[in-house]
Design an enzyme around this catalytic site. Structure first.
Site, PDB file in Angstrom:
ATOM      1  CG  ASP A  20       6.157   5.049 -23.905  1.00 20.67           C
ATOM      2  OD1 ASP A  20       5.653   4.464 -23.061  1.00 20.67           O
ATOM      3  OD2 ASP A  20       7.435   5.231 -24.165  1.00 20.67           O
ATOM      4  CB  CYS A 243       3.965   1.430 -14.068  1.00 20.22           C
ATOM      5  SG  CYS A 243       3.233  -0.008 -13.086  1.00 20.22           S
TER       6      CYS A 243
HETATM    7 ZN    ZN Z   1       8.850   4.615 -23.044  1.00 17.46          ZN
END
Ligand code: ZN
Length: 308
Positions: A20, A243
């Site tokens: 992630d 982001c």
């Molecule tokens: Zn995540």
């Protein structure tokens, strides 16, 4: 420290930083650097690590080295978890040695379409094959639900929809469900209600909560979830994730921040905080920009400081 009785004695942290977190880093991180971070996490005591995504490398070039990562982790004694979108990639992950697959869809139609260009039912249709491939090879599967606590396009997500997607995953044979707060919209009330209704409906505690810290509420959400008995959380070393254009703005809960808090509360994680802090600082040097984790900057709480 006085604690309500219902806090768990032990919590499991699923480390998601190498997947992630790294997928949101634009400049390609050399495979050896990624492997060094994963090794440091395992040495610190992480027992379940999302190490890669098997996914179209044109979509996420950062994770194009998934096979090399898996080869570099052959024989390691932790659960090597990988994200897979379709049966084709699931097979590639299994052949590369994955111990666990994570399949995913969004709680809202518009986010699912934006993310994978399919409807929720089209996403679900491909999953049968993923689950049977995994079963044939003795590999576990977790079902992740993105935007569980709010969708950027559709707003609120009805809790019933989350539970019915969770039920579908469970019926297909999932070993657990991950509720992802992809956009950092979760707050303690909805988190606590979801945990309780999941436990009521399935008489199980086999879910993980994946909080992003876009609005600084991730740690409060973790506490609210633990208070009603949640015992598994997705966290990322250094608080990476979020982001790609604003890397320090909206990451996951930092693993070392969570470990520091839980240990102070007398809750076991099986992870060595000092090793984790070193790993986070080394990763910051590797990535070359400041990471959002706090304890990697402050160090652990030192109750002896100032004493003779
Ligand atoms: Zn995540």
């Amino acid at each position: 420290m006085l604690m309500p009785d219902n806090f768990p004695k032990k919590v499991k942290l699923r480390e998601v930083g190498p997947r992630d977190g790294f997928q949101n880093v634009e400049a390609f991180i050399p495979t050896a650097g990624k492997l060094a971070v994963i090794d440091a996490l395992a040495t610190a005591g992480a027992r379940e690590i999302e190490v890669a995504s098997f996914i179209n490398e044109k979509v996420i070039p950062q994770l194009a080295d998934a096979e090399a990562i898996m080869a570099g982790l052959a024989g390691k004694k932790f659960i090597r978890s990988t994200l897979v979108p379709t049966p084709k990639y699931a097979l590639a992950a299994i052949e590369a040695g994955a111990d666990q697959l994570v399949v995913f869809l969004s709680a809202s139609e518009s986010h699912n379409r934006a993310n994978v260009n399919r409807s929720i039912s089209e996403s679900l249709a491909g999953l049968d094959t993923v689950f049977s491939l995994a079963a044939d090879h003795g590999v576990s599967v977790l079902g992740a639900i993105a935007v569980s606590f709010g969708c950027p396009f559709e707003g609120a997500v009805p809790p019933d929809r989350l539970l019915s997607i969770a039920e579908t995953f469970r019926d297909l044979g999932a070993d657990g469900v991950i509720f992802g707060d992809t956009t950092g919209m979760a707050t303690p009330g909805p988190v606590s209600r979801l945990v309780k209704s999941y436990q009521d409906r399935f008489s199980a505690n086999d879910f993980s909560l994946h909080f992003h810290n876009n609005r600084g509420s991730a740690m409060s959400n973790l506490l609210a979830a633990m208070q009603v008995g949640a015992t598994t959380f997705d966290t990322a070393l250094g608080g990476i994730g979020g982001c790609p254009t604003v890397p320090q703005a909206a990451g996951n809960l930092a693993t070392e921040d969570v470990v520091c808090l839980l240990h102070e509360m007398g809750i076991e994680t099986g992870i060595d905080l000092n090793l984790l802090i070193t790993a986070a600082r080394d990763m910051e040097a590797l990535l070359g920009y400041p990471l959002p984790g706090q304890v990697m900057k402050s160090g652990p709480i030192d109750w002896q400081a100032g004493n003779p």
